[in-house]
Scaffold this motif. Structure first.
Motif, PDB file in Angstrom:
ATOM      1  N   LEU A 227       1.075  -0.788   0.761  1.00  0.00           N
ATOM      2  CA  LEU A 227      -0.006   0.386  -0.346  1.00  0.00           C
ATOM      3  C   LEU A 227       0.866   1.024  -0.079  1.00  0.00           C
ATOM      4  N   LYS A 228       1.975   1.481   0.802  1.00  0.00           N
ATOM      5  CA  LYS A 228       2.960   2.248   1.169  1.00  0.00           C
ATOM      6  C   LYS A 228       3.522   2.685  -0.418  1.00  0.00           C
ATOM      7  N   LEU A 229       4.053   1.362  -1.355  1.00  0.00           N
ATOM      8  CA  LEU A 229       4.376   2.083  -2.167  1.00  0.00           C
ATOM      9  C   LEU A 229       3.911   2.332  -3.572  1.00  0.00           C
ATOM     10  N   ILE A 230       1.883   1.825  -3.266  1.00  0.00           N
ATOM     11  CA  ILE A 230       0.994   2.686  -4.320  1.00  0.00           C
ATOM     12  C   ILE A 230       0.062   3.578  -4.036  1.00  0.00           C
ATOM     13  N   THR A 231       0.950   4.117  -3.105  1.00  0.00           N
ATOM     14  CA  THR A 231       0.151   5.637  -2.422  1.00  0.00           C
ATOM     15  C   THR A 231       0.863   6.734  -2.975  1.00  0.00           C
ATOM     16  N   LYS A 232       0.305   7.702  -2.993  1.00  0.00           N
ATOM     17  CA  LYS A 232       0.987   8.155  -3.597  1.00  0.00           C
ATOM     18  C   LYS A 232       0.433   9.923  -3.148  1.00  0.00           C
ATOM     19  N   GLU A 233       1.893   9.908  -2.411  1.00  0.00           N
ATOM     20  CA  GLU A 233       2.054  10.991  -1.340  1.00  0.00           C
ATOM     21  C   GLU A 233       1.276  12.786  -1.632  1.00  0.00           C
ATOM     22  N   PRO A 234       0.914  13.250  -0.881  1.00  0.00           N
ATOM     23  CA  PRO A 234       1.065  14.259  -1.298  1.00  0.00           C
ATOM     24  C   PRO A 234       1.846  15.737  -1.461  1.00  0.00           C
ATOM     25  N   ASP A 235       1.308  16.064  -2.910  1.00  0.00           N
ATOM     26  CA  ASP A 235       2.604  17.029  -3.206  1.00  0.00           C
ATOM     27  C   ASP A 235       2.245  18.370  -3.248  1.00  0.00           C
ATOM     28  N   ARG A 236       3.964  18.906  -1.873  1.00  0.00           N
ATOM     29  CA  ARG A 236       3.628  19.886  -1.902  1.00  0.00           C
ATOM     30  C   ARG A 236       4.332  21.378  -2.941  1.00  0.00           C
ATOM     31  N   THR A 237       4.356  21.013  -4.446  1.00  0.00           N
ATOM     32  CA  THR A 237       4.586  21.669  -4.680  1.00  0.00           C
ATOM     33  C   THR A 237       4.696  22.948  -4.718  1.00  0.00           C
ATOM     34  N   PRO A 238       5.522  24.114  -3.654  1.00  0.00           N
ATOM     35  CA  PRO A 238       4.960  25.556  -4.425  1.00  0.00           C
ATOM     36  C   PRO A 238       4.510  26.364  -5.401  1.00  0.00           C
ATOM     37  N   VAL A 239       3.201  26.662  -5.097  1.00  0.00           N
ATOM     38  CA  VAL A 239       2.382  27.001  -6.534  1.00  0.00           C
ATOM     39  C   VAL A 239       2.004  28.408  -5.905  1.00  0.00           C
ATOM     40  N   HIS A 240       1.712  29.519  -7.458  1.00  0.00           N
ATOM     41  CA  HIS A 240       1.876  30.501  -6.712  1.00  0.00           C
ATOM     42  C   HIS A 240       0.214  30.920  -7.494  1.00  0.00           C
ATOM     43  N   ILE A 241      -0.974  31.366  -7.036  1.00  0.00           N
ATOM     44  CA  ILE A 241      -1.800  31.981  -8.452  1.00  0.00           C
ATOM     45  C   ILE A 241      -2.318  33.174  -8.131  1.00  0.00           C
ATOM     46  N   THR A 242      -1.630  33.673  -9.111  1.00  0.00           N
ATOM     47  CA  THR A 242      -2.029  35.418  -9.528  1.00  0.00           C
ATOM     48  C   THR A 242      -3.109  35.528  -9.779  1.00  0.00           C
ATOM     49  N   ASN A 243      -3.344  36.635 -10.755  1.00  0.00           N
ATOM     50  CA  ASN A 243      -4.518  37.180 -10.665  1.00  0.00           C
ATOM     51  C   ASN A 243      -5.722  37.400  -9.509  1.00  0.00           C
ATOM     52  N   GLU A 244      -5.176  37.815  -8.564  1.00  0.00           N
ATOM     53  CA  GLU A 244      -6.254  37.323  -7.596  1.00  0.00           C
ATOM     54  C   GLU A 244      -7.721  38.150  -7.606  1.00  0.00           C
TER      55      GLU A 244
END
Length: 495
Positions: free
Chosen positions: A419-436
């Motif tokens: 299960l650990k092998l196939i679990t895709k861990e949460p991706d925390r790649t920083p992302v900034h969405i502009t145009n608020e």
DNA sequence: AAAAAAC
């Protein structure tokens, strides 16, 4: 329960309906079809998914004289995709009678449409701009129209469209039947609608059926700059089969779609600046499950019938309460359950209450999931995946290995490791969405020239995020997702 | 104020 058999329809049409797999009429169909056949003008309040298209399509098709080569039915829809969808359904209903149906909309080669118009269609389904274009070129003649349908009329009669509609109507004989359908029916719209109609009969699908009882509605209070992470964690913990994310602007939709892809979601964006071909490809990829996340502006809010959408996320609270009703109506269709989650900046809470007043339904507050919650969701996803693989029964040749492994380890340990092998861990790649999304009341002095978002925050926003630095370190320049701040405003500041 | 819709 009314059956189509009992509605006095022609053999040919009954056969076509049977072929479509329909037997029982929905409430709106049971009411609209007899009235429509009698020639009355009708104002119908219903969303798509209630069988609205079939409700007006059947009487229209029944009235077509296929020996007559002129255009006898006209349906006007607010978006191109909707026009296509409606024309496809009319084509199926009219199949038995061999009624010819043509969709006429922008973004498609006009010469091709002109050739198709020469094939003498009986029914035209189109968007306002292109219909007018054809009228002006004299390639579309509407003097024999008997039935006119305004679909999604609240949008059609909105500012901007109203003049187009009036010009089109001035080319349609006054002696005609007019049917108007709309999901919402605010007073002004009703008043305008009645101007075009003769003594219309009102048909209303009961509130319970019309609105959103099978959609669980939530809101999450979250500051703008945390929205993206919260959205990702929501999706991780819900593991939606098919999700639509609505953003407020075309730019924002592009950024969101890119950022989601960057984090490994199968996501693509759709909005009105894309070519028509691209719009259709994206939509088809979503319908066929090649992507499971559709990021969209309100171009996809209305009428589109995509089956199996389990979740709708409003990345931004929509500007009009009406838009909210349409957006969340993309899920919970055909009697299925659906979930709608709206992300709302604390400053927009009063606006949220306004939306609630319009829909007469409360949204339940939902806590933003933690990264741990997201992980649990993904782990459960892995369990489901494993169970599916087990039931597929295509692993016989692996059993030898299984025996070897089980000689050394306990079953629990083995399964846990798998299960650990196939679990895709949460991706925390920083992302900034502009145009608020600028708040309406703040659009004054200093905002007008140098509109928010963009420049200043870029560096501090990307790197300084909580949890951002763990695995990807200082990627803030590239992590900023798609060269923000460029776009249309390239002017040098004069002050 | 945004999006949609005609080239």
């Amino acid at each position: 329960m009314t059956k189509f058999k009992d509605l006095n329809l022609s053999e040919e049409t009954l056969k076509a309906i049977d072929k479509m797999g329909f037997e029982e009429a929905t409430p709106i169909q049971a009411e609209t079809i007899p009235l429509g056949l009698s020639g009355k003008d009708i104002i119908g309040q219903a969303q798509t998914g209630t069988g609205k298209t079939t409700a007006f399509g059947i009487p229209m098709v029944e009235k077509i004289d296929t020996k007559n080569d002129s255009i006898q039915g006209l349906i006007i829809a607010p978006t191109r995709e909707l026009a296509i969808q409606v024309s496809e359904e009319l084509y199926r209903i009219g199949g038995g009678k061999r009624a010819r149906v043509l969709a006429v909309y922008g973004g498609q080669d006009i010469q091709r449409q002109i050739r198709a118009l020469k094939q003498r269609p009986h029914i035209i389904v189109g968007t306002p701009g292109r219909i007018l274009d054809h009228i002006n070129r004299r390639t579309l003649k509407l003097e024999n129209i008997q039935t006119l349908v305004l679909d999604e009329a609240d949008e059609m009669l909105n500012m901007g469209f109203i003049q187009d509609i009036e010009s089109i109507l001035s080319n349609v004989p006054a002696e005609r039947q007019t049917l108007l359908f709309s999901a919402t029916m605010p007073g002004p719209i009703r008043a305008i609608a009645e101007r075009f109609m003769k003594d219309p009969e009102m048909i209303k699908v009961k509130a319970k059926e019309m609105t959103v009882s099978n959609i669980d509605q939530y809101f999450v209070k979250v500051p703008q700059r945390e929205k993206f992470d919260v959205l990702a964690r929501l999706m991780d913990s819900h593991s939606p089969e098919l999700a639509i994310i609505f953003g407020r602007t075309k730019r924002r939709v592009d950024e969101l779609a890119n950022a989601l892809s960057l984090r490994g979601y199968q996501a693509e964006g759709i909005h009105g600046d894309l070519t028509q071909a691209k719009r259709l490809t994206v939509l088809n990829r979503f319908k066929s499950g090649k992507i499971d996340v559709l990021v969209a502006t309100d171009v996809a809010a209305r009428g589109l019938d995509i089956s199996g959408v389990t979740h709708v996320y409003n990345y931004d609270i929509p500007q009009d309460p009406e838009s909210y009703v349409h957006r969340i109506g993309r899920t919970g269709r055909a009697g299925k359950e659906g979930m709608a989650v709206t992300l709302v900046d604390p400053r927009e809470m009063s606006y949220l209450r306004e939306v609630e007043r319009t829909t007469k339904k409360r949204m339940e507050p939902m806590e933003a999931p933690s990264w741990d919650d997201a992980l649990v969701g993904l782990q459960q996803g892995a369990v489901t995946e494993l169970e599916e693989a087990i039931s597929k029964n295509e692993w016989a040749e692996y059993r030898v290995f299984a025996k070897d492994i089980l000689d050394q380890y306990s079953p629990e340990d083995v399964v846990a490791a798998a299960l650990k092998l196939i679990t895709k861990e949460p991706d925390r790649t920083p992302v900034h969405i502009t145009n608020e999304a600028a708040l309406p009341q703040r659009r004054d002095k200093f905002r007008s020239k140098n509109s928010g978002g963009g420049g200043y925050r870029k560096s501090s926003g990307g790197g300084g995020r909580q949890g951002g630095g763990r695995s990807y370190g200082n990627r803030d320049r590239k992590g900023g997702s798609g060269g923000s701040g460029g776009g249309g405003r390239r002017k040098y500041s004069s002050n």
